[in-house]
Motif scaffolding. Structure first.
Motif, PDB file in Angstrom:
ATOM      1  N   VAL A 165      31.881  26.035  47.815  1.00 48.67           N
ATOM      2  CA  VAL A 165      31.660  27.119  46.850  1.00 48.67           C
ATOM      3  C   VAL A 165      31.023  28.333  47.533  1.00 48.67           C
ATOM      4  CG1 VAL A 165      30.300  27.787  44.831  1.00 48.67           C
ATOM      5  CG2 VAL A 165      31.598  25.650  44.813  1.00 48.67           C
ATOM      6  N   THR A 166      30.119  28.094  48.483  1.00 48.21           N
ATOM      7  CA  THR A 166      29.528  29.221  49.211  1.00 48.21           C
ATOM      8  C   THR A 166      30.591  29.973  49.993  1.00 48.21           C
ATOM      9  OG1 THR A 166      27.449  27.992  49.421  1.00 48.21           O
ATOM     10  CG2 THR A 166      27.734  29.904  50.845  1.00 48.21           C
ATOM     11  N   ALA A 167      31.515  29.244  50.599  1.00 56.31           N
ATOM     12  CA  ALA A 167      32.604  29.897  51.342  1.00 56.31           C
ATOM     13  C   ALA A 167      33.463  30.743  50.410  1.00 56.31           C
ATOM     14  CB  ALA A 167      33.462  28.845  52.038  1.00 56.31           C
ATOM     15  N   LEU A 168      33.797  30.211  49.250  1.00 61.79           N
ATOM     16  CA  LEU A 168      34.665  30.936  48.323  1.00 61.79           C
ATOM     17  C   LEU A 168      33.921  32.087  47.648  1.00 61.79           C
ATOM     18  CD1 LEU A 168      36.603  27.910  46.793  1.00 61.79           C
ATOM     19  CD2 LEU A 168      37.405  29.554  48.504  1.00 61.79           C
ATOM     20  N   PHE A 169      32.618  31.922  47.421  1.00 59.44           N
ATOM     21  CA  PHE A 169      31.826  33.033  46.885  1.00 59.44           C
ATOM     22  C   PHE A 169      31.761  34.168  47.904  1.00 59.44           C
ATOM     23  CE2 PHE A 169      27.733  35.184  46.181  1.00 59.44           C
ATOM     24  CZ  PHE A 169      27.909  35.588  44.864  1.00 59.44           C
ATOM     25  N   THR A 170      31.562  33.815  49.172  1.00 61.13           N
ATOM     26  CA  THR A 170      31.558  34.818  50.231  1.00 61.13           C
ATOM     27  C   THR A 170      32.912  35.506  50.315  1.00 61.13           C
ATOM     28  OG1 THR A 170      29.973  33.469  51.471  1.00 61.13           O
ATOM     29  CG2 THR A 170      31.105  35.216  52.681  1.00 61.13           C
ATOM     30  N   LEU A 171      33.976  34.724  50.199  1.00 57.68           N
ATOM     31  CA  LEU A 171      35.329  35.281  50.227  1.00 57.68           C
ATOM     32  C   LEU A 171      35.516  36.304  49.109  1.00 57.68           C
ATOM     33  CD1 LEU A 171      38.298  35.261  51.214  1.00 57.68           C
ATOM     34  CD2 LEU A 171      38.676  33.309  49.685  1.00 57.68           C
ATOM     35  N   SER A 172      35.110  35.957  47.898  1.00 61.90           N
ATOM     36  CA  SER A 172      35.274  36.879  46.777  1.00 61.90           C
ATOM     37  C   SER A 172      34.424  38.130  46.969  1.00 61.90           C
ATOM     38  CB  SER A 172      34.927  36.187  45.458  1.00 61.90           C
ATOM     39  OG  SER A 172      33.574  35.775  45.445  1.00 61.90           O
ATOM     40  N   GLY A 173      33.224  37.983  47.526  1.00 64.85           N
ATOM     41  CA  GLY A 173      32.373  39.135  47.791  1.00 64.85           C
ATOM     42  C   GLY A 173      32.968  40.071  48.819  1.00 64.85           C
ATOM     43  N   ILE A 174      33.600  39.502  49.842  1.00 62.75           N
ATOM     44  CA  ILE A 174      34.243  40.313  50.872  1.00 62.75           C
ATOM     45  C   ILE A 174      35.427  41.070  50.291  1.00 62.75           C
ATOM     46  CG2 ILE A 174      35.675  40.129  52.953  1.00 62.75           C
ATOM     47  CD1 ILE A 174      33.734  37.973  53.935  1.00 62.75           C
ATOM     48  N   VAL A 175      36.236  40.393  49.491  1.00 60.62           N
ATOM     49  CA  VAL A 175      37.382  41.048  48.871  1.00 60.62           C
ATOM     50  C   VAL A 175      36.922  42.159  47.934  1.00 60.62           C
ATOM     51  CG1 VAL A 175      39.293  40.697  47.252  1.00 60.62           C
ATOM     52  CG2 VAL A 175      38.892  39.051  49.095  1.00 60.62           C
ATOM     53  N   TRP A 176      35.890  41.908  47.162  1.00 57.65           N
ATOM     54  CA  TRP A 176      35.366  42.914  46.224  1.00 57.65           C
ATOM     55  C   TRP A 176      34.888  44.159  46.984  1.00 57.65           C
ATOM     56  CZ3 TRP A 176      34.817  41.877  40.800  1.00 57.65           C
ATOM     57  CH2 TRP A 176      34.222  42.916  40.071  1.00 57.65           C
ATOM     58  N   ALA A 177      34.128  43.932  48.067  1.00 58.16           N
ATOM     59  CA  ALA A 177      33.637  45.058  48.860  1.00 58.16           C
ATOM     60  C   ALA A 177      34.793  45.840  49.478  1.00 58.16           C
ATOM     61  CB  ALA A 177      32.692  44.555  49.951  1.00 58.16           C
ATOM     62  N   ALA A 178      35.805  45.130  49.964  1.00 56.35           N
ATOM     63  CA  ALA A 178      36.965  45.799  50.557  1.00 56.35           C
ATOM     64  C   ALA A 178      37.696  46.646  49.524  1.00 56.35           C
ATOM     65  CB  ALA A 178      37.906  44.765  51.165  1.00 56.35           C
ATOM     66  N   LEU A 179      37.827  46.132  48.325  1.00 57.07           N
ATOM     67  CA  LEU A 179      38.492  46.889  47.264  1.00 57.07           C
ATOM     68  C   LEU A 179      37.683  48.131  46.889  1.00 57.07           C
ATOM     69  CD1 LEU A 179      39.662  43.891  45.055  1.00 57.07           C
ATOM     70  CD2 LEU A 179      41.157  45.468  46.299  1.00 57.07           C
TER      71      LEU A 179
END
Length: 342
Positions: A165-179
């Motif tokens: 879950v930490t990996a996927l939360f980090t993934l979503s945070g990275i995508v959000w920041a990129a957007l």
């Protein structure tokens, strides 16, 4: 507003590369679990561990360390050195990819900072994402260490869930920041998107499904049946549920965990469809991405169970799960961007 030296588009593209690497790591991590490879490396050496065994003597030493833990006798007793190298490969690849992601994140971050290319207000977000990556590595070791304790033959499914879950939360945070950064590149006056009610609700529902997906892997709950929609002739595993306390059944019984993961998927589907409908007028591509990912994910989940959890199919299920997280973050961001602009 962005300063003259800011390079939001370049930073966004860099973050997309990191996101793709995290998706790959999630898949490799899934294969590592499915092949019982996670405990093949019994020590955590962040620096020296980069170099794998090179000589026959070094391989023998690593194999000897593995034979000392309880998992060897319970699951891999009698395996050859060649077979050990097979499981070592997946755990080593998983750890190496984690180190590589850390370097690919850290080095460009420093470069962008030195060049004053990070837009105002984004430095702290990038540092927080880097810290999450470091925390993810620590959680990974704590997960491995849980399986090295006396009497344990596999890692704790709780630590496995935290790790995933930490990996996927980090993934979503990275995508959000990129957007956000791509939006800033198009419009220097753009503000970061806000998390709306439907975005948050969908995220929470999906989080529960992801946690139970990790429990499925940790408890090998996918193997309790190869039938769908019933579980060995029953809709609900009443006998297993009745033989445990409520908390124990909900979090530790493979049959009950399987039941929850199987049917909570439809709750997640409902929320994802609502989010997809919300985002369609704003960004049709995000709506298509959600529908495609969630439909494929459900079909893969059913197929994985009915095929008795073959590694390739289970890994594909985990891959699409990560892509579904990305699609959800994309759609939630688009809805929040619309609201932030009104």
């Amino acid at each position: 507003m962005k300063p003259p030296t800011a390079r939001p588009l370049a930073i966004a593209n860099w973050l997309y590369v990191v996101a793709a690497m995290i998706v790959a790591m999630v898949v490799v991590g899934g294969i590592t679990r499915l092949t019982e490879s996670g405990l093949s490396i019994t020590e955590w050496d962040p620096i020296s561990g980069i170099i794998p065994p090179l000589s026959h003597a070094q391989w023998q030493a690593e194999f000897a360390h593995y034979r000392e833990i309880d998992q060897y006798a319970a699951i891999h007793a009698g395996m050859t050195l060649s077979q050990f190298k097979g499981i070592f490969f997946w755990e080593y690849s998983h750890r190496l990819l984690g180190r590589l992601i850390g370097m690919v994140f850290f080095v460009p971050l420093v470069w962008f900072a030195v060049r004053r290319a990070i837009p105002k207000g984004y430095a702290w977000r990038l540092i927080a994402l880097l810290a999450l990556g470091g925390l993810q590595g620590a959680f990974g070791w704590l997960m491995v260490r849980s399986g090295l304790q006396p009497g344990m033959v596999e890692v704790s499914h709780y630590w496995l869930a935290i790790h995933l879950v930490t990996a996927l939360f980090t993934l979503s945070g990275i995508v959000w920041a990129a957007l956000d950064l791509r939006q800033l590149a198009r419009n220097p006056a753009a503000r970061p998107a806000r998390l709306t009610g439907i975005g948050a609700a969908t995220g929470i529902v999906l989080l529960i499904q992801l946690i139970y997906g990790a429990f499925m892997a940790g408890l090998r709950a996918g193997l309790v049946t190869d039938k769908w929609p019933l579980i060995n002739g029953h809709f609900f595993p009443a006998a297993e549920f009745a033989s445990h306390s409520l908390g124990d059944a909900l979090f530790n019984d493979p049959y009950v965990v399987h039941f929850i993961h199987r049917w909570w998927a439809w709750v997640a589907l409902g929320f994802l469809i609502v989010l997809a409908r919300k985002v369609r007028p704003v960004d049709r591509r995000a709506s298509i991405a959600i529908h495609s990912a969630v439909g494929t994910q459900i079909l893969l989940g059913i197929a994985t169970v009915m095929a008795h959890v073959p590694i390739w199919l289970a890994a594909l299920h985990q891959l699409v799960g990560a892509l579904l997280v990305i699609a959800t973050a994309w759609a939630a961001h688009a809805v929040g961007r619309r609201n932030a602009a009104t």
